[in-house]
Design an enzyme around this catalytic site. Structure first.
Site, PDB file in Angstrom:
ATOM      1  N   TRP A  92       7.423   5.787 -37.736  1.00 51.68           N
ATOM      2  CA  TRP A  92       8.656   5.795 -37.361  1.00 51.68           C
ATOM      3  C   TRP A  92       9.147   4.351 -37.194  1.00 51.68           C
ATOM      4  O   TRP A  92       8.607   3.741 -36.508  1.00 51.68           O
ATOM      5  CB  TRP A  92       8.827   6.555 -36.050  1.00 51.68           C
ATOM      6  CG  TRP A  92      10.185   6.883 -35.813  1.00 51.68           C
ATOM      7  CD1 TRP A  92      11.177   7.813 -36.203  1.00 51.68           C
ATOM      8  CD2 TRP A  92      11.002   6.029 -34.742  1.00 51.68           C
ATOM      9  NE1 TRP A  92      12.349   7.936 -35.760  1.00 51.68           N
ATOM     10  CE2 TRP A  92      12.421   6.854 -34.675  1.00 51.68           C
ATOM     11  CE3 TRP A  92      11.032   4.903 -34.104  1.00 51.68           C
ATOM     12  CZ2 TRP A  92      13.493   6.504 -33.959  1.00 51.68           C
ATOM     13  CZ3 TRP A  92      11.901   4.670 -33.364  1.00 51.68           C
ATOM     14  CH2 TRP A  92      13.282   5.396 -33.122  1.00 51.68           C
ATOM     15  N   GLU A 106      24.195  19.271 -22.491  1.00 53.18           N
ATOM     16  CA  GLU A 106      23.091  19.543 -23.341  1.00 53.18           C
ATOM     17  C   GLU A 106      23.468  20.395 -24.492  1.00 53.18           C
ATOM     18  O   GLU A 106      22.915  20.154 -25.754  1.00 53.18           O
ATOM     19  CB  GLU A 106      22.290  20.454 -22.516  1.00 53.18           C
ATOM     20  CG  GLU A 106      21.006  21.458 -23.279  1.00 53.18           C
ATOM     21  CD  GLU A 106      20.015  20.123 -23.800  1.00 53.18           C
ATOM     22  OE1 GLU A 106      18.992  20.713 -24.590  1.00 53.18           O
ATOM     23  OE2 GLU A 106      20.172  19.002 -23.454  1.00 53.18           O
ATOM     24  N   LYS A 149      22.447  18.960 -28.141  1.00 47.26           N
ATOM     25  CA  LYS A 149      21.795  19.953 -29.363  1.00 47.26           C
ATOM     26  C   LYS A 149      22.398  19.719 -30.627  1.00 47.26           C
ATOM     27  O   LYS A 149      21.892  19.644 -31.863  1.00 47.26           O
ATOM     28  CB  LYS A 149      21.749  21.474 -28.539  1.00 47.26           C
ATOM     29  CG  LYS A 149      20.803  21.661 -27.891  1.00 47.26           C
ATOM     30  CD  LYS A 149      19.387  21.380 -28.507  1.00 47.26           C
ATOM     31  CE  LYS A 149      18.356  20.864 -27.235  1.00 47.26           C
ATOM     32  NZ  LYS A 149      18.450  19.456 -26.915  1.00 47.26           N
ATOM     33  N   HIS A 158      41.666  13.457 -18.648  1.00 41.32           N
ATOM     34  CA  HIS A 158      41.413  11.933 -18.133  1.00 41.32           C
ATOM     35  C   HIS A 158      40.917  11.232 -19.461  1.00 41.32           C
ATOM     36  O   HIS A 158      39.884  10.456 -19.436  1.00 41.32           O
ATOM     37  CB  HIS A 158      40.515  11.679 -17.128  1.00 41.32           C
ATOM     38  CG  HIS A 158      40.934  12.272 -15.791  1.00 41.32           C
ATOM     39  ND1 HIS A 158      42.005  11.697 -14.848  1.00 41.32           N
ATOM     40  CD2 HIS A 158      40.931  13.519 -15.175  1.00 41.32           C
ATOM     41  CE1 HIS A 158      42.161  12.276 -14.055  1.00 41.32           C
ATOM     42  NE2 HIS A 158      41.598  13.573 -14.126  1.00 41.32           N
TER      43      HIS A 158
END
Length: 608
Positions: A74, A481, A485, A504
């Site tokens: 990587w 979350e 995803k 806001h």
């Protein structure tokens, strides 16, 4: 992150090395390579792209050597191409290395070695390291590797072979996981037990600054100063089937569908129904010690950070103990205030997350008590903390975490129950929480039965370029979350916010092309969420609502409803997260994305 596998034995090693490497594809990578010693000579082949490209390049002409190392890279230093791919070799072509991690002083070492006549072909820090080993080599690869590693700063997991010692692999780690696999007349080294579980269940986990030397019949471990160490042999207790798809098109879908069982596994043997409490033997702390903590700090990254936020809400509301959540990557650099009355809890699926591990070490250095919530037995964080809780979710192969997240939340609920019963929760309240926890697996299974319907909702909105996720209270972290995803696997831009914060700033983005996902169980802030939905509809936004039941107030407000069972407010994130996982999965499939190996991501982030 990157994957390492090594083998030394009496049978040809190339095929089994490549098969082992394929079991690490989930970790994320951009190139692959193999080095073997064949007829006393080092043979190296490597290719950018997938392992399949390397196999195609070999075209059935597998090297015949009985010792070898393979790697999936990587990219950190240098673009993903054939030259920068691992393994790297020294200038004599007799030493090869594969390396996970980052050598931070590589530039200085490169400059010093260049003055001595070393010529470098790649842009990598790894090639610098193999040249340094060459410089240190006299008559022992083990001593050369140790001497070289004493000169480097940074993180590494390395495996090194030399044509001069054709049955030996030298491996070492600092901050990047590595283990020895012990076989019969053959031995292995790997960055993950998944690569070798087909051949042996007996492993030795290396700790930081340890070096292993393996031959077909022997292994030993030393520290970086070459002092022999005694290491325990552990047994891997899960089966090969756990890391196979089992008929599902993707690991992610398999792991989503496994959540009734993974949640059961997290709770198994831990719920005390009569006492309304939880038993967590791994805590290794007395009631008096638990009561002595005046503050809890939860440290994590990514999905685990979202689980930590839910844990903060649980601990403060139910156990009434001040709790903070910190990004592990920031925690150790900001001079945190810690003492012996602070409990620092690190949360990590892999148990190898570099930032979380470093933050735990810093907390210990400052006198705090540490605890881990991890999935991987024998992982570095599990061995580093003072006490801990395994979530027992089973191997998670998909890069985007699903079952580990819900199991982390359940583990935090168990810990909250334990703390709460010591402080503020009555036995009757405790029994109600235990009852609700016991119901979760069945409730999750009910949601999973609607997976196809959730897929239909995803199909209606899969062309959206931006999605907003909103939630309040315990479900604000679920909004974060859900957005993560979608970003991770479908590459759709998504943001999560507390619903009241929409006004806001984010409300400026809403128009007829913007889907807004509301996590809206009928809890204490449900009516507030209804008001936020009305604000979205007034601006022609599309509303997707996660709700408990069909409420007439939602008529005309929502474009799609996804139903989840009702539970206690504190446990609702376990249920509300499930449809968001399925929604992201189906959007990614509709868009033709690589669900299990999304671009630029790695399963275990072992470098900063």
């Amino acid at each position: 992150m990157c994957g390492i596998v090594g083998f030394t034995g009496r049978r040809p090693g190339a095929a089994l090395l490549l098969e082992g490497l394929k079991k690490l594809e989930y970790r994320g990578y951009d190139s692959a390579g193999i080095a073997t010693i064949t007829d006393g000579k080092l043979v190296v082949r490597k290719q950018p792209g997938r392992i399949a490209s390397l196999v195609e390049d070999l075209d059935g002409d597998m090297p015949e050597g009985n010792v070898g190392i393979v790697h999936t890279r990587w990219a950190t230093h240098g673009v993903p191409n054939q030259i920068n791919a691992h393994p790297h070799t020294d200038s004599t072509g007799s030493i090869a290395i594969v390396h996970n991690g980052i050598i931070e002083n590589a530039s200085a070492i490169r400059e010093a070695l260049s003055k001595k006549g070393h010529v470098f072909e790649s842009d990598t820090d790894t090639e610098v390291l193999v040249h340094l080993i060459e410089e240190m080599y006299e008559d022992s690869l083990e001593l050369a590797v140790a001497a070289a590693l004493r000169e480097v700063d940074g993180a590494f997991g390395v495996a090194v072979i030399s044509a001069k010692e054709p049955d030996t692999i030298v491996a070492a780690r600092r901050g990047s996981p590595l283990l020895i696999g012990i076989g019969d007349g053959e031995n292995f080294v790997a960055s993950d037990a998944a690569a070798i579980i087909e051949h042996t269940r007996f492993v030795v986990y290396l700790d930081d600054n340890e070096i292993a030397v393996i031959t077909p019949d022997e292994h030993h471990v030393t520290d970086i100063d070459s002092k022999r160490l005694e290491k325990d042999v552990s047994t891997v207790d899960w089966d090969l089937e756990a890391i196979e798809r089992g008929g599902y098109p993707h690991f992610m879908l398999k792991e989503i569908m496994e959540q009734p069982q993974s949640i059961c596994n997290t709770m198994r043997g831990r719920l005390l129904e009569e006492q309304g409490s939880a038993r967590l033997n791994g805590l290794a702390m007395t009631d008096a010690q638990l009561l002595g903590f005046e503050r809890i700090i939860l440290i994590a990254c990514g999905t685990s950070w979202h689980a930590a936020l839910i844990g903060e809400y649980m601990l403060e509301e139910l156990a009434r103990i001040p709790t903070e959540v910190e990004y592990a990557s920031e925690f150790r650099y900001r001079n945190p205030v810690l003492d012996e009355k602070t409990l620092v809890i690190g949360i990590s699926q892999s148990g190898e997350t570099a930032d979380t591990l470093a933050a735990i070490k810093e907390a210990k250095r400052r006198g705090a008590r540490t605890m881990g919530i991890v999935n991987s037995v024998g992982s570095t964080i599990a061995r580093e903390v003072d006490s801990g809780v395994y979530i027992h979710a089973g191997p998670e192969i998909g890069v985007a975490s699903t079952k580990a997240f819900t199991s982390q939340v359940v583990a935090l609920a168990l810990f909250t129950l334990r703390m709460g019963r010591l402080k503020t929760i009555s036995v009757l309240e405790g029994r109600e929480i235990v009852k609700a926890l016991n119901a979760l697996p069945t409730q999750v299974a009910t949601i999973l039965e609607t997976a196809d319907e959730i897929g239909e909702v995803a199909a209606r909105f899969n062309d959206a370029d931006n999605v907003l996720y909103l939630g309040r209270g315990f479900n604000f972290p679920v909004a974060l979350e859900g957005a993560l995803k979608l970003k991770e696997i479908s590459y759709v831009h998504a943001e999560g916010y507390p619903a009241a914060e929409m006004k806001h700033g984010p409300i400026a983005l809403i128009d007829e092309s913007m889907p807004v996902v509301f996590v809206a169980p009928q809890d204490g802030v449900y009516q507030k969420i209804i008001s936020n939905m009305q604000e979205v509809k007034a601006r022609k936004g599309k509303v997707i609502a996660i709700v408990n039941e069909d409420d007439p107030e939602l008529d005309g407000l929502v474009d799609a409803k996804i139903f989840i069972p009702a539970t206690l407010d504190a446990l609702s994130p376990v249920l509300s997260a499930i449809p968001l996982q399925l929604f992201a999965y189906h959007v990614a499939v509709h868009r033709g994305c690589d669900v299990d190996q999304p671009r630029n991501l790695a399963k275990s982030v072992t470098v900063e």
